[in-house]
Every structure is written in structure tokens, then in C-alpha cells.
Motif scaffolding. Structure first.
Motif, PDB file in Angstrom:
ATOM      1  N   ARG A   1       0.835  -1.196   0.000  1.00  0.00           N
ATOM      2  CA  ARG A   1       0.000   0.000   0.000  1.00  0.00           C
ATOM      3  C   ARG A   1       0.865   1.239   0.000  1.00  0.00           C
ATOM      4  N   ARG A   2       0.427   2.246  -0.715  1.00  0.00           N
ATOM      5  CA  ARG A   2       1.121   3.526  -0.761  1.00  0.00           C
ATOM      6  C   ARG A   2       0.792   4.306   0.505  1.00  0.00           C
ATOM      7  N   MET A   3       1.810   4.865   1.117  1.00  0.00           N
ATOM      8  CA  MET A   3       1.605   5.715   2.280  1.00  0.00           C
ATOM      9  C   MET A   3       1.031   7.046   1.787  1.00  0.00           C
ATOM     10  N   THR A   4       0.008   7.534   2.441  1.00  0.00           N
ATOM     11  CA  THR A   4      -0.633   8.797   2.091  1.00  0.00           C
ATOM     12  C   THR A   4      -0.453   9.769   3.239  1.00  0.00           C
ATOM     13  N   ARG A   5       0.332  10.794   3.004  1.00  0.00           N
ATOM     14  CA  ARG A   5       0.609  11.804   4.034  1.00  0.00           C
ATOM     15  C   ARG A   5      -0.542  12.802   4.047  1.00  0.00           C
ATOM     16  N   CYS A   6      -1.189  12.928   5.199  1.00  0.00           N
ATOM     17  CA  CYS A   6      -2.371  13.779   5.329  1.00  0.00           C
ATOM     18  C   CYS A   6      -2.077  14.983   6.211  1.00  0.00           C
ATOM     19  N   ALA A   7      -2.620  16.114   5.814  1.00  0.00           N
ATOM     20  CA  ALA A   7      -2.559  17.337   6.606  1.00  0.00           C
ATOM     21  C   ALA A   7      -3.996  17.755   6.908  1.00  0.00           C
ATOM     22  N   ILE A   8      -4.182  18.379   8.050  1.00  0.00           N
ATOM     23  CA  ILE A   8      -5.502  18.895   8.417  1.00  0.00           C
ATOM     24  C   ILE A   8      -5.406  20.408   8.518  1.00  0.00           C
ATOM     25  N   TYR A   9      -6.266  21.066   7.751  1.00  0.00           N
ATOM     26  CA  TYR A   9      -6.360  22.525   7.804  1.00  0.00           C
ATOM     27  C   TYR A   9      -7.680  22.890   8.471  1.00  0.00           C
ATOM     28  N   THR A  10      -7.625  23.771   9.482  1.00  0.00           N
ATOM     29  CA  THR A  10      -8.842  24.239  10.139  1.00  0.00           C
ATOM     30  C   THR A  10      -8.865  25.761  10.148  1.00  0.00           C
ATOM     31  N   ARG A  11     -10.090  26.297  10.212  1.00  0.00           N
ATOM     32  CA  ARG A  11     -10.260  27.739  10.282  1.00  0.00           C
ATOM     33  C   ARG A  11     -11.517  28.046  11.071  1.00  0.00           C
TER      34      ARG A  11
ATOM     35  N   LEU B   1      -5.394   1.744   5.137  1.00  0.00           N
ATOM     36  CA  LEU B   1      -5.213   2.072   3.719  1.00  0.00           C
ATOM     37  C   LEU B   1      -3.935   2.857   3.481  1.00  0.00           C
ATOM     38  N   GLY B   2      -3.151   3.055   4.554  1.00  0.00           N
ATOM     39  CA  GLY B   2      -1.863   3.727   4.411  1.00  0.00           C
ATOM     40  C   GLY B   2      -1.879   5.205   4.749  1.00  0.00           C
ATOM     41  N   TRP B   3      -2.999   5.726   5.233  1.00  0.00           N
ATOM     42  CA  TRP B   3      -3.071   7.142   5.572  1.00  0.00           C
ATOM     43  C   TRP B   3      -2.365   7.395   6.895  1.00  0.00           C
ATOM     44  N   TYR B   4      -1.643   8.491   6.973  1.00  0.00           N
ATOM     45  CA  TYR B   4      -1.114   8.929   8.265  1.00  0.00           C
ATOM     46  C   TYR B   4      -1.043  10.445   8.303  1.00  0.00           C
ATOM     47  N   LEU B   5      -1.148  10.975   9.496  1.00  0.00           N
ATOM     48  CA  LEU B   5      -1.232  12.409   9.722  1.00  0.00           C
ATOM     49  C   LEU B   5       0.147  12.988   9.978  1.00  0.00           C
ATOM     50  N   ILE B   6       0.480  14.052   9.258  1.00  0.00           N
ATOM     51  CA  ILE B   6       1.747  14.726   9.538  1.00  0.00           C
ATOM     52  C   ILE B   6       1.620  15.428  10.889  1.00  0.00           C
ATOM     53  N   ALA B   7       2.730  15.713  11.520  1.00  0.00           N
ATOM     54  CA  ALA B   7       2.717  16.287  12.862  1.00  0.00           C
ATOM     55  C   ALA B   7       2.324  17.760  12.889  1.00  0.00           C
ATOM     56  N   GLU B   8       2.576  18.464  11.814  1.00  0.00           N
ATOM     57  CA  GLU B   8       2.329  19.910  11.791  1.00  0.00           C
ATOM     58  C   GLU B   8       0.835  20.232  11.767  1.00  0.00           C
ATOM     59  N   ARG B   9       0.403  21.104  12.683  1.00  0.00           N
ATOM     60  CA  ARG B   9      -0.985  21.572  12.707  1.00  0.00           C
ATOM     61  C   ARG B   9      -1.105  22.813  11.833  1.00  0.00           C
ATOM     62  N   LEU B  10      -2.211  22.913  11.128  1.00  0.00           N
ATOM     63  CA  LEU B  10      -2.458  24.038  10.227  1.00  0.00           C
ATOM     64  C   LEU B  10      -3.785  24.684  10.618  1.00  0.00           C
ATOM     65  N   ASP B  11      -3.739  25.577  11.593  1.00  0.00           N
ATOM     66  CA  ASP B  11      -4.933  26.207  12.146  1.00  0.00           C
ATOM     67  C   ASP B  11      -4.913  27.708  11.884  1.00  0.00           C
ATOM     68  N   ASP B  12      -5.973  28.210  11.302  1.00  0.00           N
ATOM     69  CA  ASP B  12      -6.164  29.650  11.126  1.00  0.00           C
ATOM     70  C   ASP B  12      -7.333  30.067  12.018  1.00  0.00           C
ATOM     71  N   ASP B  13      -7.045  30.283  13.276  1.00  0.00           N
ATOM     72  CA  ASP B  13      -8.067  30.675  14.241  1.00  0.00           C
ATOM     73  C   ASP B  13      -8.211  32.195  14.211  1.00  0.00           C
ATOM     74  N   GLY B  14      -9.406  32.656  13.887  1.00  0.00           N
ATOM     75  CA  GLY B  14      -9.658  34.085  13.866  1.00  0.00           C
ATOM     76  C   GLY B  14      -9.473  34.736  12.510  1.00  0.00           C
ATOM     77  N   TYR B  15      -9.433  33.940  11.439  1.00  0.00           N
ATOM     78  CA  TYR B  15      -9.272  34.486  10.094  1.00  0.00           C
ATOM     79  C   TYR B  15     -10.569  34.330   9.299  1.00  0.00           C
ATOM     80  N   SER B  16     -10.889  35.325   8.544  1.00  0.00           N
ATOM     81  CA  SER B  16     -12.092  35.317   7.720  1.00  0.00           C
ATOM     82  C   SER B  16     -11.925  34.390   6.526  1.00  0.00           C
ATOM     83  N   GLY B  17     -13.001  33.732   6.161  1.00  0.00           N
ATOM     84  CA  GLY B  17     -13.009  32.915   4.962  1.00  0.00           C
ATOM     85  C   GLY B  17     -13.148  33.751   3.699  1.00  0.00           C
ATOM     86  N   ALA B  18     -13.352  35.058   3.863  1.00  0.00           N
ATOM     87  CA  ALA B  18     -13.524  35.949   2.715  1.00  0.00           C
ATOM     88  C   ALA B  18     -12.207  36.254   2.010  1.00  0.00           C
TER      89      ALA B  18
END
Length: 86
Positions: free
Chosen positions: A10-20, A49-66
Motif C-alpha cells: 500500500r502507498r503511504m498517504t501523508r495527510c494534513a488537516i487545515y482548520t479555520r 489504507l496507508g493514511w497517516y497524519l503529519i505532525a504539523e498543525r495548520l490552524d487559522d483561528d480568527g481568520y475570515s473565509g472571505a
């Protein structure tokens, strides 16, 4: 990167999570932490299925979606552009 599991490879799939969360939102259910935990649980459920989460968090707390001018979103684009996440 590949991983052998039983008879298949199985291919390893590096996943990132972005939140806002918008600065104007007072909804605790949409906080970056709640969003992150829900997404992380999903990634963990896909581990076979080979998914794993990278350690870096990607959070934009307090930013407009505009606007697309958000630091964590910019960082996510860098990671994708550098082929550091799939």
C-alpha cells in the motif's frame, strides 16, 4: 513511500488537516480544535489504507473565509507544492 501489509503493498498517504474559525464566530462546536479532532479521527480510521497524519498543525483561528490571505492556508499550499503531503 510504500508499506507492505499482508499480500499487498500500500502507498503511504501523508495527510494534513487545515482548520479555520472566523474571529466573529462564538460557536465552540466549530472551533479549530473540534475540527482537528474530528478530522484526525477520520485519518486514523483510514490507517489500514496507508493514511497517516503529519505532525504539523495548520490552524487559522480568527481568520475570515472571505480572504485567502491566511498563514496556515499559505503553509498548506507550500506543503502541497513541495510534495510533502498527498
Amino acid at each position: 513511500m510504500q508499506r507492505k501489509t499482508g499480500l499487498s503493498t500500500r502507498r503511504m498517504t501523508r495527510c494534513a488537516i487545515y482548520t479555520r474559525q472566523s474571529a466573529s464566530s462564538n460557536d465552540d462546536l466549530s472551533s479549530c480544535e473540534i475540527q482537528y479532532q474530528a478530522c484526525a479521527a477520520y485519518v486514523r480510521s483510514m490507517r489500514e489504507l496507508g493514511w497517516y497524519l503529519i505532525a504539523e498543525r495548520l490552524d487559522d483561528d480568527g481568520y475570515s473565509g472571505a480572504t485567502l490571505d491566511r498563514p496556515a492556508l499559505t503553509r498548506l499550499r507550500e506543503l502541497v507544492g513541495n510534495h510533502e503531503v498527498d
